[in-house]
Write a protein that holds these residues in place. Structure first.
Motif, short mmCIF file in Angstrom:
data_model
loop_
_atom_site.label_atom_id
_atom_site.label_comp_id
_atom_site.label_asym_id
_atom_site.label_seq_id
_atom_site.Cartn_x
_atom_site.Cartn_y
_atom_site.Cartn_z
N VAL A 1 -3.62 2.01 -18.63
CA VAL A 1 -4.48 1.25 -18.24
C VAL A 1 -4.38 0.70 -17.14
CG1 VAL A 1 -6.52 0.61 -18.88
CG2 VAL A 1 -6.15 3.02 -20.12
N LEU A 2 -3.41 -0.42 -17.81
CA LEU A 2 -3.02 -1.68 -17.06
C LEU A 2 -2.40 -0.99 -15.99
CD1 LEU A 2 -2.36 -4.53 -16.75
CD2 LEU A 2 -0.28 -3.77 -17.54
N PHE A 3 -1.91 -0.33 -15.57
CA PHE A 3 -1.61 0.22 -14.20
C PHE A 3 -2.44 0.11 -13.21
CE2 PHE A 3 -0.53 4.22 -11.42
CZ PHE A 3 0.77 3.36 -10.22
N LEU A 4 -2.96 1.90 -13.68
CA LEU A 4 -4.36 2.38 -12.87
C LEU A 4 -5.42 1.15 -12.52
CD1 LEU A 4 -5.71 4.87 -14.98
CD2 LEU A 4 -4.83 5.33 -13.18
N GLY A 5 -5.74 -0.58 -13.00
CA GLY A 5 -6.31 -1.78 -13.15
C GLY A 5 -5.37 -2.76 -12.12
N CYS A 6 -4.15 -2.64 -11.85
CA CYS A 6 -3.20 -2.57 -10.79
C CYS A 6 -3.18 -1.57 -9.42
CB CYS A 6 -2.14 -2.90 -11.23
SG CYS A 6 -1.31 -3.77 -12.32
N ALA A 7 -3.68 -0.70 -9.44
CA ALA A 7 -4.27 0.56 -8.54
C ALA A 7 -4.90 0.00 -7.78
CB ALA A 7 -3.45 2.04 -9.06
N GLY A 8 -6.07 0.31 -8.30
CA GLY A 8 -7.03 0.11 -7.93
C GLY A 8 -7.30 -1.69 -7.33
N PHE A 9 -6.81 -2.40 -7.74
CA PHE A 9 -7.48 -3.63 -6.81
C PHE A 9 -5.85 -3.59 -6.03
CE2 PHE A 9 -4.73 -7.36 -6.48
CZ PHE A 9 -5.86 -8.60 -5.50
N ILE A 10 -5.18 -2.88 -5.58
CA ILE A 10 -4.21 -2.57 -4.42
C ILE A 10 -5.38 -0.95 -2.89
CG2 ILE A 10 -1.68 -1.70 -3.52
CD1 ILE A 10 -0.71 -2.43 -6.20
N ALA A 11 -5.59 -0.82 -3.92
CA ALA A 11 -6.70 0.66 -3.39
C ALA A 11 -7.94 -0.07 -2.45
CB ALA A 11 -7.32 1.18 -4.07
N LYS A 12 -7.80 -1.51 -3.32
CA LYS A 12 -9.54 -2.05 -2.90
C LYS A 12 -8.63 -3.10 -1.64
CE LYS A 12 -10.72 -6.48 -3.68
NZ LYS A 12 -10.86 -6.98 -2.54
N GLY A 13 -7.37 -4.20 -1.80
CA GLY A 13 -7.47 -4.90 -0.62
C GLY A 13 -6.90 -3.51 0.83
N ILE A 14 -6.71 -2.45 0.44
CA ILE A 14 -6.05 -1.52 1.76
C ILE A 14 -7.17 -0.82 2.58
CG2 ILE A 14 -4.79 0.57 2.89
CD1 ILE A 14 -2.99 0.58 0.28
N ILE A 15 -8.67 -1.00 1.37
CA ILE A 15 -9.35 -0.06 1.77
C ILE A 15 -10.53 -1.80 2.95
CG2 ILE A 15 -11.95 0.63 1.71
CD1 ILE A 15 -11.14 1.65 -0.85
N GLN A 16 -10.52 -2.65 2.40
CA GLN A 16 -11.16 -4.03 2.71
C GLN A 16 -10.34 -3.79 4.12
OE1 GLN A 16 -10.68 -7.13 0.13
NE2 GLN A 16 -11.57 -8.46 1.61
N VAL A 17 -8.82 -4.14 4.14
CA VAL A 17 -7.96 -3.98 5.23
C VAL A 17 -8.55 -2.85 6.71
CG1 VAL A 17 -6.13 -4.41 6.56
CG2 VAL A 17 -6.40 -5.49 4.95
N MET A 18 -8.69 -1.98 6.53
CA MET A 18 -9.06 -0.87 6.99
C MET A 18 -10.76 -1.09 7.72
SD MET A 18 -6.70 2.13 4.93
CE MET A 18 -8.36 3.16 6.42
N TRP A 19 -11.19 -1.14 6.35
CA TRP A 19 -12.80 -2.00 7.14
C TRP A 19 -13.29 -2.61 8.13
CZ3 TRP A 19 -17.12 1.11 5.35
CH2 TRP A 19 -17.87 0.54 5.64
N GLU A 20 -12.15 -3.89 7.64
CA GLU A 20 -12.26 -4.98 9.33
C GLU A 20 -11.24 -4.80 10.10
OE1 GLU A 20 -10.67 -8.25 6.68
OE2 GLU A 20 -12.66 -8.31 5.60
N SER A 21 -10.45 -3.67 10.32
CA SER A 21 -10.14 -3.63 11.27
C SER A 21 -10.70 -2.89 12.22
CB SER A 21 -8.23 -3.21 11.07
OG SER A 21 -8.25 -1.93 10.41
N GLY A 22 -11.51 -2.02 11.42
CA GLY A 22 -12.34 -0.48 12.18
C GLY A 22 -11.29 0.45 12.24
N ILE A 23 -10.62 0.72 11.14
CA ILE A 23 -9.38 2.19 11.30
C ILE A 23 -10.38 3.75 10.58
CG2 ILE A 23 -7.80 3.40 10.43
CD1 ILE A 23 -6.23 0.77 10.90
#
Length: 71
Positions: free
Chosen positions: A49-71
């Motif tokens: 559960v702790l790992f999935l929480g960290c993975a979700g946070f990392i995925a959110k950051g990656i998605i946010q960067v991709m969304w803002e850069s227009g990829i």
């Protein structure tokens, strides 16, 4: 120069603070699991559960960067 990069510094600082928070939470959970003698299955579940929480946070950051850069 600092005012030009203020937003970038703020984002990096926030991400580092959250990463440190995750580490401290992990250390607290490890201490509680050791002191309360939780069975092995329970420990694996807690860490999953702790790992999935960290993975979700990392995925959110990656998605946010991709969304803002227009990829």
């Amino acid at each position: 120069m600092l005012s030009e990069h203020f937003e970038t510094i703020e984002v990096i600082g926030t991400n580092l603070a959250i990463a440190i928070l995750f580490i401290l939470i992990g250390l607290a959970i490890q201490d509680v699991l050791k002191k309360s003698q939780v069975p092995k299955f329970g420990r694996w579940f807690v860490w999953l559960v702790l790992f999935l929480g960290c993975a979700g946070f990392i995925a959110k950051g990656i998605i946010q960067v991709m969304w803002e850069s227009g990829i």
